[in-house]
Design a protein around this motif. Sequence first.
Motif, PDB file in Angstrom:
ATOM      1  N   TYR A 122      -4.491  -5.140 -16.230  1.00 39.65           N
ATOM      2  CA  TYR A 122      -4.121  -5.543 -14.963  1.00 39.65           C
ATOM      3  C   TYR A 122      -4.876  -5.105 -14.016  1.00 39.65           C
ATOM      4  O   TYR A 122      -5.055  -3.541 -14.211  1.00 39.65           O
ATOM      5  CB  TYR A 122      -2.876  -6.290 -14.943  1.00 39.65           C
ATOM      6  N   GLN A 123      -5.217  -5.704 -12.990  1.00 38.58           N
ATOM      7  CA  GLN A 123      -5.516  -4.709 -11.706  1.00 38.58           C
ATOM      8  C   GLN A 123      -4.812  -4.355 -10.684  1.00 38.58           C
ATOM      9  O   GLN A 123      -4.137  -5.681 -10.013  1.00 38.58           O
ATOM     10  CB  GLN A 123      -7.186  -5.781 -10.999  1.00 38.58           C
ATOM     11  N   LEU A 124      -4.748  -3.748  -9.771  1.00 37.61           N
ATOM     12  CA  LEU A 124      -3.969  -3.749  -8.690  1.00 37.61           C
ATOM     13  C   LEU A 124      -4.516  -4.055  -7.275  1.00 37.61           C
ATOM     14  O   LEU A 124      -5.708  -2.953  -7.330  1.00 37.61           O
ATOM     15  CB  LEU A 124      -2.860  -2.629  -8.917  1.00 37.61           C
ATOM     16  N   ALA A 125      -4.329  -4.892  -6.743  1.00 36.51           N
ATOM     17  CA  ALA A 125      -4.523  -4.686  -5.103  1.00 36.51           C
ATOM     18  C   ALA A 125      -2.546  -4.311  -4.278  1.00 36.51           C
ATOM     19  O   ALA A 125      -2.154  -4.202  -4.678  1.00 36.51           O
ATOM     20  CB  ALA A 125      -5.056  -6.160  -4.855  1.00 36.51           C
ATOM     21  N   THR A 126      -3.321  -4.294  -2.643  1.00 38.57           N
ATOM     22  CA  THR A 126      -1.931  -3.575  -1.901  1.00 38.57           C
ATOM     23  C   THR A 126      -2.366  -5.218  -0.718  1.00 38.57           C
ATOM     24  O   THR A 126      -3.500  -5.098  -0.299  1.00 38.57           O
ATOM     25  CB  THR A 126      -2.193  -2.190  -1.874  1.00 38.57           C
ATOM     26  N   VAL A 127      -1.193  -5.233  -0.288  1.00 37.01           N
ATOM     27  CA  VAL A 127      -1.277  -5.622   1.532  1.00 37.01           C
ATOM     28  C   VAL A 127      -0.854  -4.257   2.159  1.00 37.01           C
ATOM     29  O   VAL A 127       0.494  -3.207   1.557  1.00 37.01           O
ATOM     30  CB  VAL A 127      -0.774  -7.246   1.305  1.00 37.01           C
ATOM     31  N   PRO A 128      -0.503  -4.499   3.055  1.00 41.47           N
ATOM     32  CA  PRO A 128       0.304  -3.140   4.535  1.00 41.47           C
ATOM     33  C   PRO A 128       0.979  -3.436   4.099  1.00 41.47           C
ATOM     34  O   PRO A 128       1.876  -4.816   4.470  1.00 41.47           O
ATOM     35  CB  PRO A 128      -1.681  -3.282   5.138  1.00 41.47           C
ATOM     36  N   LEU A 129       2.297  -2.974   4.461  1.00 44.39           N
ATOM     37  CA  LEU A 129       3.864  -2.909   4.417  1.00 44.39           C
ATOM     38  C   LEU A 129       3.804  -2.475   6.352  1.00 44.39           C
ATOM     39  O   LEU A 129       4.861  -3.890   6.509  1.00 44.39           O
ATOM     40  CB  LEU A 129       4.262  -1.546   4.050  1.00 44.39           C
ATOM     41  N   ARG A 130       2.910  -2.196   7.139  1.00 42.68           N
ATOM     42  CA  ARG A 130       3.464  -2.053   7.850  1.00 42.68           C
ATOM     43  C   ARG A 130       2.061  -3.229   8.991  1.00 42.68           C
ATOM     44  O   ARG A 130       3.031  -3.793  10.376  1.00 42.68           O
ATOM     45  CB  ARG A 130       2.990  -0.873   9.124  1.00 42.68           C
ATOM     46  N   GLU A 131       1.398  -3.808   8.803  1.00 43.80           N
ATOM     47  CA  GLU A 131       0.962  -4.865   8.979  1.00 43.80           C
ATOM     48  C   GLU A 131       1.192  -5.841   8.391  1.00 43.80           C
ATOM     49  O   GLU A 131      -0.066  -6.064   7.147  1.00 43.80           O
ATOM     50  CB  GLU A 131      -0.538  -4.129   9.671  1.00 43.80           C
ATOM     51  N   LYS A 132       1.655  -7.315   8.144  1.00 43.10           N
ATOM     52  CA  LYS A 132       1.718  -8.571   8.098  1.00 43.10           C
ATOM     53  C   LYS A 132       0.566  -9.638   8.259  1.00 43.10           C
ATOM     54  O   LYS A 132       0.608  -9.907   9.987  1.00 43.10           O
ATOM     55  CB  LYS A 132       2.940  -9.452   7.923  1.00 43.10           C
TER      56      LYS A 132
ATOM     57  N   ALA B 171      -2.808 -11.676   8.171  1.00 50.85           N
ATOM     58  CA  ALA B 171      -2.793 -13.631   7.450  1.00 50.85           C
ATOM     59  C   ALA B 171      -3.084 -13.358   6.257  1.00 50.85           C
ATOM     60  O   ALA B 171      -2.833 -15.289   5.753  1.00 50.85           O
ATOM     61  CB  ALA B 171      -3.689 -14.253   8.761  1.00 50.85           C
ATOM     62  N   ALA B 172      -4.507 -12.805   5.601  1.00 53.06           N
ATOM     63  CA  ALA B 172      -4.432 -12.745   4.507  1.00 53.06           C
ATOM     64  C   ALA B 172      -3.390 -12.859   3.010  1.00 53.06           C
ATOM     65  O   ALA B 172      -3.286 -13.570   2.726  1.00 53.06           O
ATOM     66  CB  ALA B 172      -5.452 -11.737   4.630  1.00 53.06           C
ATOM     67  N   HIS B 173      -2.660 -11.508   3.704  1.00 53.96           N
ATOM     68  CA  HIS B 173      -0.734 -11.161   3.583  1.00 53.96           C
ATOM     69  C   HIS B 173      -0.229 -13.043   2.380  1.00 53.96           C
ATOM     70  O   HIS B 173      -0.184 -13.091   2.038  1.00 53.96           O
ATOM     71  CB  HIS B 173      -0.118 -10.421   3.460  1.00 53.96           C
ATOM     72  N   ILE B 174      -0.045 -13.220   4.531  1.00 55.62           N
ATOM     73  CA  ILE B 174       0.495 -14.306   4.329  1.00 55.62           C
ATOM     74  C   ILE B 174      -0.070 -15.789   3.779  1.00 55.62           C
ATOM     75  O   ILE B 174       0.498 -16.447   3.373  1.00 55.62           O
ATOM     76  CB  ILE B 174       0.933 -14.753   6.101  1.00 55.62           C
ATOM     77  N   ALA B 175      -1.310 -15.787   4.065  1.00 58.98           N
ATOM     78  CA  ALA B 175      -1.876 -16.854   3.233  1.00 58.98           C
ATOM     79  C   ALA B 175      -1.970 -16.808   1.267  1.00 58.98           C
ATOM     80  O   ALA B 175      -1.379 -18.144   0.598  1.00 58.98           O
ATOM     81  CB  ALA B 175      -3.691 -17.485   3.312  1.00 58.98           C
ATOM     82  N   MET B 176      -1.416 -15.891   1.169  1.00 54.29           N
ATOM     83  CA  MET B 176      -1.055 -15.628  -0.721  1.00 54.29           C
ATOM     84  C   MET B 176       0.489 -15.856  -0.697  1.00 54.29           C
ATOM     85  O   MET B 176       1.089 -16.452  -1.304  1.00 54.29           O
ATOM     86  CB  MET B 176      -1.550 -14.383  -0.912  1.00 54.29           C
ATOM     87  N   GLN B 177       1.724 -15.546   0.264  1.00 54.35           N
ATOM     88  CA  GLN B 177       2.629 -14.618   0.034  1.00 54.35           C
ATOM     89  C   GLN B 177       3.361 -14.733   1.708  1.00 54.35           C
ATOM     90  O   GLN B 177       3.307 -14.686   2.152  1.00 54.35           O
ATOM     91  CB  GLN B 177       3.266 -13.463  -0.332  1.00 54.35           C
ATOM     92  N   PRO B 178       4.135 -16.424   1.618  1.00 56.16           N
ATOM     93  CA  PRO B 178       4.082 -17.059   3.115  1.00 56.16           C
ATOM     94  C   PRO B 178       5.719 -16.251   3.430  1.00 56.16           C
ATOM     95  O   PRO B 178       6.164 -16.666   4.787  1.00 56.16           O
ATOM     96  CB  PRO B 178       4.967 -18.722   2.467  1.00 56.16           C
ATOM     97  N   PHE B 179       5.827 -15.000   2.517  1.00 55.85           N
ATOM     98  CA  PHE B 179       6.858 -15.105   3.223  1.00 55.85           C
ATOM     99  C   PHE B 179       6.114 -13.246   3.975  1.00 55.85           C
ATOM    100  O   PHE B 179       7.525 -12.590   3.742  1.00 55.85           O
ATOM    101  CB  PHE B 179       8.676 -15.290   2.463  1.00 55.85           C
TER     102      PHE B 179
ATOM    103  N   ASP C 181       0.975  -0.952   0.035  1.00 56.99           N
ATOM    104  CA  ASP C 181      -0.122   0.478  -0.201  1.00 56.99           C
ATOM    105  C   ASP C 181       0.638   1.312   0.127  1.00 56.99           C
ATOM    106  O   ASP C 181       0.436   2.432  -0.381  1.00 56.99           O
ATOM    107  CB  ASP C 181      -0.753   0.108   1.176  1.00 56.99           C
ATOM    108  N   TRP C 182       2.238   1.572   0.791  1.00 54.53           N
ATOM    109  CA  TRP C 182       2.798   2.071   0.365  1.00 54.53           C
ATOM    110  C   TRP C 182       4.129   1.743   1.088  1.00 54.53           C
ATOM    111  O   TRP C 182       4.098   0.540   1.871  1.00 54.53           O
ATOM    112  CB  TRP C 182       1.997   3.475   1.894  1.00 54.53           C
ATOM    113  N   VAL C 183       5.701   2.224   0.319  1.00 55.73           N
ATOM    114  CA  VAL C 183       7.524   1.960   0.735  1.00 55.73           C
ATOM    115  C   VAL C 183       7.267   3.340   1.160  1.00 55.73           C
ATOM    116  O   VAL C 183       7.388   4.547   0.246  1.00 55.73           O
ATOM    117  CB  VAL C 183       7.463   1.075   0.041  1.00 55.73           C
ATOM    118  N   PRO C 184       8.788   2.620   1.673  1.00 56.05           N
ATOM    119  CA  PRO C 184       9.306   4.764   1.333  1.00 56.05           C
ATOM    120  C   PRO C 184      10.102   5.124   0.743  1.00 56.05           C
ATOM    121  O   PRO C 184      10.243   3.567  -0.566  1.00 56.05           O
ATOM    122  CB  PRO C 184      10.471   4.735   3.020  1.00 56.05           C
TER     123      PRO C 184
END
Length: 213
Positions: A35-45, A47-55, A9-12
């Motif tokens: 394509y459509q762009l979606a975001t995940v929060p950088l600051r708060e990892k 469970a939904a994010h980890i389900a898509m990208q385990p790291f 959603d944001w990075v420095p």
Amino acid sequence: MTLILTTYDWVPEFPRPYVRDIRIRWLLEELGQPYQLATVPLREKTAAHIAMQPFAQVPFIQDGDTVLFESGAILLHLAEGTKMMPDDLRQQVQQWLIAALNSVEIYSMAWFLSKFMDKDEAAATRREELVRLRFQQLQSVLAGRDWLTGDRFTVADLLMAEILRLPGQYGLLDDVHELAAYAERATARPAFRKALADQMAHWRAADEKEATA
Ligand SMILES: N[C@@H](CCC(=O)N[C@@H](CS)C(=O)NCC(=O)O)C(=O)O
């Protein structure tokens, strides 16, 4: 069904043009695939994010029923059956794409982490030597040809050139002129310019959103 590409959603400021969604954006522009762009929060990892990208990293994509993480795997998936991975070059393209990740980026990342994260100059100097050796070797491969597999720009060149951007910014391509020209040829492509402009616009919009929050 529209492909969904997820980034942060944001990075420095510092990593903005290098966040690896650029690789996927670039390929999608080369292919003219919307394509459509979606975001995940950088600051708060989450469970939904980890389900898509385990790291808990980005990028990852949803392409119909296919969910994929790892920029290299995503590029291979999207390039399959397209001009970016011609049938007659398939094995060569796969080989060079993996070489970009595992024989080049592995060294440039080690150098980058020593220099900018650990701030260990002695280690960074040792690692820089290895990066420079790889670049000399790569330049030799490119002697007499425009692209890694010959005269056609493929997804392997896209990834290799993208990987060269960061060390290139810090002068590590300055003494390998033909390799620098190769990287410039690749990143001068309209698809890369568009992908980068869109990526940077995304971060600017994120700043504005932060400012008004
Ligand atoms: N090997 C992964 C690396 C992904 C990666 O390093 N992503 C970075 C952004 S470019 C990230 O999410 N960093 C934040 C973190 O590791 O927490 C790939 O190529 O997709």
